[in-house]
Design a protein around this motif. Structure first.
Motif, mmCIF file in Angstrom:
data_model
loop_
_atom_site.group_PDB
_atom_site.id
_atom_site.type_symbol
_atom_site.label_atom_id
_atom_site.label_comp_id
_atom_site.label_asym_id
_atom_site.label_seq_id
_atom_site.Cartn_x
_atom_site.Cartn_y
_atom_site.Cartn_z
ATOM 1 N N ASP A 1 18.540 56.112 45.320
ATOM 2 C CA ASP A 1 19.816 56.070 46.263
ATOM 3 C C ASP A 1 19.772 54.688 46.992
ATOM 4 N N ASN A 2 18.677 54.262 47.507
ATOM 5 C CA ASN A 2 18.827 53.042 48.532
ATOM 6 C C ASN A 2 17.766 52.164 48.709
ATOM 7 N N PRO A 3 17.353 51.353 47.333
ATOM 8 C CA PRO A 3 16.054 50.583 47.253
ATOM 9 C C PRO A 3 16.001 49.438 48.303
ATOM 10 N N GLU A 4 16.964 49.133 49.000
ATOM 11 C CA GLU A 4 16.931 48.075 50.034
ATOM 12 C C GLU A 4 16.128 48.991 51.299
ATOM 13 N N ARG A 5 16.493 50.234 51.649
ATOM 14 C CA ARG A 5 15.887 50.751 52.653
ATOM 15 C C ARG A 5 14.500 51.142 52.315
ATOM 16 N N VAL A 6 14.171 51.455 51.027
ATOM 17 C CA VAL A 6 12.840 51.830 50.529
ATOM 18 C C VAL A 6 12.102 50.582 50.844
ATOM 19 N N GLU A 7 12.492 49.126 50.468
ATOM 20 C CA GLU A 7 11.795 48.079 50.810
ATOM 21 C C GLU A 7 11.545 47.786 52.261
ATOM 22 N N PHE A 8 12.645 48.231 53.245
ATOM 23 C CA PHE A 8 12.433 48.100 54.725
ATOM 24 C C PHE A 8 11.324 48.884 55.131
ATOM 25 N N ILE A 9 11.196 50.190 54.557
ATOM 26 C CA ILE A 9 10.204 50.892 55.110
ATOM 27 C C ILE A 9 8.518 50.526 54.461
ATOM 28 N N GLY A 10 8.618 49.544 53.761
ATOM 29 C CA GLY A 10 7.332 49.120 53.397
ATOM 30 C C GLY A 10 6.878 49.514 52.092
ATOM 31 N N TYR A 11 7.754 50.106 51.172
ATOM 32 C CA TYR A 11 7.334 50.519 49.759
ATOM 33 C C TYR A 11 7.714 49.452 48.770
ATOM 34 N N ASN A 12 6.949 49.241 47.782
ATOM 35 C CA ASN A 12 7.455 47.910 46.844
ATOM 36 C C ASN A 12 8.051 48.910 45.584
ATOM 37 N N THR A 13 9.349 48.526 45.620
ATOM 38 C CA THR A 13 10.161 49.474 44.604
ATOM 39 C C THR A 13 9.808 48.972 43.074
ATOM 40 N N GLN A 14 9.272 47.643 42.954
ATOM 41 C CA GLN A 14 8.950 47.457 41.491
ATOM 42 C C GLN A 14 7.718 48.287 41.153
ATOM 43 N N ARG A 15 6.921 48.495 42.048
ATOM 44 C CA ARG A 15 5.591 49.364 41.602
ATOM 45 C C ARG A 15 6.182 50.652 41.330
ATOM 46 N N VAL A 16 7.031 51.014 42.155
ATOM 47 C CA VAL A 16 7.365 52.408 42.035
ATOM 48 C C VAL A 16 8.173 52.555 40.729
ATOM 49 N N ARG A 17 9.005 51.651 40.473
ATOM 50 C CA ARG A 17 9.564 51.645 38.847
ATOM 51 C C ARG A 17 8.474 51.730 37.911
ATOM 52 N N PHE A 18 7.661 50.754 38.075
ATOM 53 C CA PHE A 18 6.629 50.668 37.137
ATOM 54 C C PHE A 18 5.625 52.038 36.974
ATOM 55 N N LEU A 19 5.405 52.613 37.968
ATOM 56 C CA LEU A 19 4.411 53.786 37.708
ATOM 57 C C LEU A 19 5.494 54.789 37.238
ATOM 58 N N VAL A 20 6.694 55.109 37.671
ATOM 59 C CA VAL A 20 7.513 55.840 36.905
ATOM 60 C C VAL A 20 7.833 55.745 35.516
#
Length: 439
Positions: free
Chosen positions: A221-240
């Motif tokens: 829904d909002n990858p920019e906000r996820v990055e802002f709160i400290g999560y690595n979106t690439q790592r999330v996509r990789f694990l999924v």
């Protein structure tokens, strides 16, 4: 236990930083899962024919495959054009392991072979996912398309592993029977697929309730906000992607057991496109959407293909109609009815639905007759123009069936326009009554 003791325990829990919460049992969820398991159990007892067993087995395999794909598309917003790579590689590894078991060089119960496929799928998910998840959006989709074509080309270039164009055959009846189960009969294979399908469905649903599943929705829904709160979106996509590849590998291993052959088709773009269609038709925004889409897709690909050679055209038309008129998928239509049922307003919509459905049947008859006439005259004319539809024999080269098709189109379109307009009026009135009642 006295009341004083209970109150003291509560105070101790509060002082220790713990809270006591009462979580009521979700009876509705348990009922749905129980009915699903019951349906899988009794289905082969009701539909006991060989074709029906085969059809239901393929539905179970496709359900796992479609749900695994929806972990990427619906849950994380990752459009993939090469998801067949993971199911196909899981199938190839599984067929080699099964042949080793048959040769006596390895030991493994056939019932656990899907676990081998899942591990193989996850392994290739780690390899390819590390590259593909570096990017997102359209770039991710294009990279998956390229990897899918690369693996498909490799399946023809390395016949020692992939078996060339003929593929690799196997025999699922290996080892000593356990309680009379040899997996030779189709019904035994169906129940094996049903068990793994139910377990996979439950596991993938449970994953949606985990922190990783929730943050995957946020990445969608909002990858920019996820990055802002400290999560690595690439790592999330990789694990999924790794988890998705694991379940895709399970479906590939089950396909290996069911068909006893694995070929280049298992990693082809056609199979990747098929699971994409299934997810969209059912509704990628809902967990059970791909389940509906998988069932519909298998009905087209297996049941309808047995009746007409133009089944791909029907599937394409159905997909286009779904995207144009029901962009949320078939599951969204069902979800729209839940508030009506809860407020006891569904009965007011039934007459309108029946009228629209009757008009839709006329339109469907027009589509079927037109497609079959065109196919017979343009493609199959060498075998003669005589044909039979709905128990009626006629000649496609004569004018009469074409006039009937034109009449069906005229009546169907007129009736559809009138009935859908009436249904919209009733829908708006019911929504107004519901909103007025809520106010």
């Amino acid at each position: 236990m006295t009341m004083e003791t209970t109150m003291q325990q509560r105070r101790d829990a509060v002082h220790s930083g713990r809270t006591m919460r009462y979580r009521p049992l979700n009876l509705g969820r348990w009922l749905i899962w129980g009915l699903t398991a019951l349906a899988m159990l009794v289905a082969p007892l009701i539909f006991s024919g060989g074709f029906a067993i085969t059809l239901m087995s393929q539905m179970g395999i496709m359900i796992i495959f479609a749900l695994s794909y929806n972990m990427l598309l619906g849950q994380t917003g990752m459009l993939s054009f090469g998801h067949a790579v993971y199911s196909g590689m899981g199938a190839f590894i599984s067929v080699h392991v099964l042949n080793m078991v048959g040769a006596g060089s390895a030991w493994l119960p056939v019932s656990l072979l899907p676990l081998v496929g899942g591990i193989a799928g996850a392994f290739f998910g780690i390899i390819f996912g590390y590259v593909t998840t570096k990017k997102s959006g359209t770039t991710f989709a294009m990279i998956t398309l390229g990897i899918g074509e690369m693996v498909f080309a490799s399946s023809l270039m390395f016949p020692e592993f992939f078996g060339g164009e003929g593929g690799i055959s196997t025999n699922r009846v290996v080892g000593e029977p356990f309680l009379g189960i040899t997996f030779g009969p189709g019904r035994q294979v169906y129940y094996l697929i049903a068990v793994w399908c139910l377990l996979s469905m439950a596991a993938m649903f449970a994953w949606t309730q985990t922190p990783l599943g929730r943050i995957a929705n946020a990445v969608r829904d909002n990858p920019e906000r996820v990055e802002f709160i400290g999560y690595n979106t690439q790592r999330v996509r990789f694990l999924v992607l790794i988890l998705s590849a694991f379940f895709a590998g399970i479906s590939g291993a089950l396909a290996c057991i069911n068909f006893e052959i694995v070929s280049a088709e298992n990693v082809s773009a056609v199979r990747s496109g098929g699971v994409l269609l299934a997810a969209f038709i059912g509704g990628a925004g809902f967990f059970f959407g791909p389940i509906i889409g998988a069932i519909v897709f298998i009905l087209f690909a297996v049941a309808l293909s047995d009746l007409t050679k133009a089944w791909l055209l029907y599937l394409g038309l159905f997909f286009v109609a779904t995207v144009m008129f029901v962009p949320g998928g078939l599951a969204s239509l069902l979800m729209m009815q839940l508030p009506l049922i809860a407020r006891r307003k569904f009965g007011a919509m039934v007459p309108a639905y029946l009228k629209s459905g009757a008009a839709g049947i006329v339109l469907l008859a027009a589509v079927i007759l037109t497609v079959e006439l065109v196919y017979k005259v343009q493609v199959d004319a060498a075998n003669g123009t005589a044909m039979t539809m709905f128990g009626i024999a006629f000649d496609a080269a004569t004018l009469t069936p074409w006039l009937v098709a034109a009449a069906l189109w005229a009546v169907g379109l007129f009736a559809w326009r009138i009935t859908t307009r009436q249904a919209r009026v009733v829908w708006d009135r019911v929504q107004a009554e519901m909103n007025g009642g809520a106010a």
